[in-house]
Design an enzyme around this catalytic site. Structure first.
Site, PDB file in Angstrom:
ATOM      1  CG  ASN A   1      18.113  27.650   5.330  1.00  0.00           C
ATOM      2  OD1 ASN A   1      18.030  29.014   5.416  1.00  0.00           O
ATOM      3  ND2 ASN A   1      17.366  27.056   5.141  1.00  0.00           N
TER       4      ASN A   1
ATOM      5  CD  GLU B   1      13.777  26.047   1.684  1.00  0.00           C
ATOM      6  OE1 GLU B   1      13.038  25.942   2.448  1.00  0.00           O
ATOM      7  OE2 GLU B   1      15.184  25.708   2.057  1.00  0.00           O
TER       8      GLU B   1
ATOM      9  CG  HIS C   1      14.825  19.784   7.461  1.00  0.00           C
ATOM     10  ND1 HIS C   1      14.985  18.726   8.502  1.00  0.00           N
ATOM     11  CD2 HIS C   1      13.866  21.067   7.048  1.00  0.00           C
ATOM     12  CE1 HIS C   1      14.114  20.425   9.477  1.00  0.00           C
ATOM     13  NE2 HIS C   1      13.231  20.674   8.179  1.00  0.00           N
TER      14      HIS C   1
ATOM     15  NE  ARG D   1       8.008  30.962  10.956  1.00  0.00           N
ATOM     16  CZ  ARG D   1       7.043  29.692  11.590  1.00  0.00           C
ATOM     17  NH1 ARG D   1       8.039  28.638  11.847  1.00  0.00           N
ATOM     18  NH2 ARG D   1       6.056  29.472  11.056  1.00  0.00           N
TER      19      ARG D   1
ATOM     20  N   GLY E   1      21.631  24.569   7.529  1.00  0.00           N
ATOM     21  CA  GLY E   1      21.389  25.259   8.518  1.00  0.00           C
ATOM     22  C   GLY E   1      21.295  25.823   9.838  1.00  0.00           C
TER      23      GLY E   1
ATOM     24  CD  GLU F   1      17.168  20.520  -0.186  1.00  0.00           C
ATOM     25  OE1 GLU F   1      17.840  21.152  -0.911  1.00  0.00           O
ATOM     26  OE2 GLU F   1      17.678  20.258   0.667  1.00  0.00           O
TER      27      GLU F   1
ATOM     28  CG  ASP G   1      15.493  30.464   6.250  1.00  0.00           C
ATOM     29  OD1 ASP G   1      15.853  30.939   5.290  1.00  0.00           O
ATOM     30  OD2 ASP G   1      15.458  29.162   6.256  1.00  0.00           O
TER      31      ASP G   1
ATOM     32  CB  THR H   1      10.517  22.615   5.196  1.00  0.00           C
ATOM     33  OG1 THR H   1      10.589  23.952   5.781  1.00  0.00           O
ATOM     34  CG2 THR H   1       9.173  21.787   4.225  1.00  0.00           C
TER      35      THR H   1
HETATM   36  N1  PXP Z   1      16.380  22.310   2.685  1.00  0.00           N
HETATM   37  C1  PXP Z   1      15.203  22.047   2.361  1.00  0.00           C
HETATM   38  C2  PXP Z   1      14.645  22.000   1.923  1.00  0.00           C
HETATM   39  C3  PXP Z   1      14.688  23.006   3.722  1.00  0.00           C
HETATM   40  O1  PXP Z   1      13.090  23.593   4.252  1.00  0.00           O
HETATM   41  C4  PXP Z   1      15.122  23.063   5.172  1.00  0.00           C
HETATM   42  C5  PXP Z   1      14.928  24.135   6.027  1.00  0.00           C
HETATM   43  O2  PXP Z   1      14.872  25.502   6.204  1.00  0.00           O
HETATM   44  C6  PXP Z   1      17.144  23.016   5.233  1.00  0.00           C
HETATM   45  C7  PXP Z   1      17.342  21.907   4.103  1.00  0.00           C
HETATM   46  C8  PXP Z   1      17.527  23.536   6.428  1.00  0.00           C
HETATM   47  O3  PXP Z   1      17.392  22.141   7.323  1.00  0.00           O
HETATM   48  P1  PXP Z   1      18.258  23.115   8.464  1.00  0.00           P
HETATM   49  O4  PXP Z   1      18.162  24.139   8.820  1.00  0.00           O
HETATM   50  O5  PXP Z   1      17.248  22.059   9.398  1.00  0.00           O
HETATM   51  O6  PXP Z   1      19.712  22.493   8.398  1.00  0.00           O
END
Ligand code: PXP
Length: 250
Positions: free
Chosen positions: A13, A76, A200, A55, A222, A157, A15, A107
């Site tokens: 991820n 996502e 997550h 954001r 991520g 997920e 982001d 999230t």
């Molecule tokens: N999976 C989903 C559905 C998420 O919303 C996120 C966070 O955006 C992640 C995985 C990755 O989480 P993290 O950035 O904490 O590793």
């Protein structure tokens, strides 16, 4: 199970590369450059969350990712009409539907599939018709997972955030109870014919027990990887995560 069936995919991820970029309002660091680096470092897919408030990831990032990547993009998004139109326009490999609240930092919980089943059924069908694999981000809760299968999702997920929070806080009893829920629910979801992913908050320390669940096929990670990348570089962080996952899987 064959060796390739047992291999756990790593979705990276990106982001928070965009979070850092947006902190200064310029063009660097570029999340697409990070995605391409992750791709060459062995990521099996790239995840990007286009939030309503933009954001971090922005519309132009999604366009550029679609054009640049040769590995699958997991898009996502919240279940809104705006995001539906964007997903249908790009038809990414996968769409992961997540709950979204404006005031949250990330999230926070799983999707309310049970309460929103009728709307989600109508929301998911056109995405599947467009060729997207639809995943729902859910808590380790049998009712939500049953509903995910009923509304037409192909993937769930599992939200590992609570497990990771307990792990980090050293609340071992609570962590292990949540881990057991996740374990039972990955078996439950697999039994319903759903593909099981998880993510997550995962780190080198917290990932092994989740990576060891045989039903889990993909992890999406991520924030921790981008933090590690500051110290070791992104390819090294991804290689280490890959190695920790593979060791746990054996
Ligand atoms: N999976 C989903 C559905 C998420 O919303 C996120 C966070 O955006 C992640 C995985 C990755 O989480 P993290 O950035 O904490 O590793």
């Amino acid at each position: 199970m064959s060796k390739s069936e047992n291999r756990l995919r790593l979705g990276v991820n990106i982001d928070h590369v965009a979070t850092v970029r947006n902190a200064r309002g310029g063009v660097t660091p570029d999340p697409v450059r990070a995605a391409l680096l992750a791709q060459s470092a062995g990521a099996d897919g790239i995840t990007a969350h286009l939030r309503e408030d933009r954001r971090h990831i922005r519309d132009a990032d999604i366009e550029r990712l679609m054009a640049a990547l040769s590995i699958p993009l997991n898009f996502e998004m919240a279940a809104t009409e705006e995001m539906h139109a964007i997903a249908l326009r790009h038809a990414p490999h996968a769409v992961c539907i997540v709950p979204e609240k404006r005031e949250e930092r990330t999230t926070e919980g799983g999707l309310e599939v049970v309460k929103d089943a009728k709307r989600l059924t109508a929301f998911i069908a056109p995405l599947r018709d467009a060729g997207c694999r639809v995943s729902l981000f859910v808590a380790a809760d049998a009712a939500q997972i049953d509903a995910a299968a009923e509304v037409g999702a192909e993937v769930v997920e599992l939200h590992t955030g609570a497990y990771c929070d307990f792990h980090e806080a050293g609340q071992i009893g609570e962590r292990d109870a949540e881990l057991e829920r996740l374990r039972a629910m990955s078996t439950h979801a697999h039994g319903l014919g759903l593909e099981v992913h998880a993510g997550h908050g995962l780190t080198f320390d917290s990932v092994p027990p989740i990576a060891a669940f045989p039903e889990v096929r993909e992890l999406n990670i991520g924030h921790f990887l981008m933090g590690e990348a500051i110290f070791t570089g992104l390819p090294a962080a991804i290689a280490q995560m890959r190695s920790v996952m593979d060791t746990a899987r054996r």
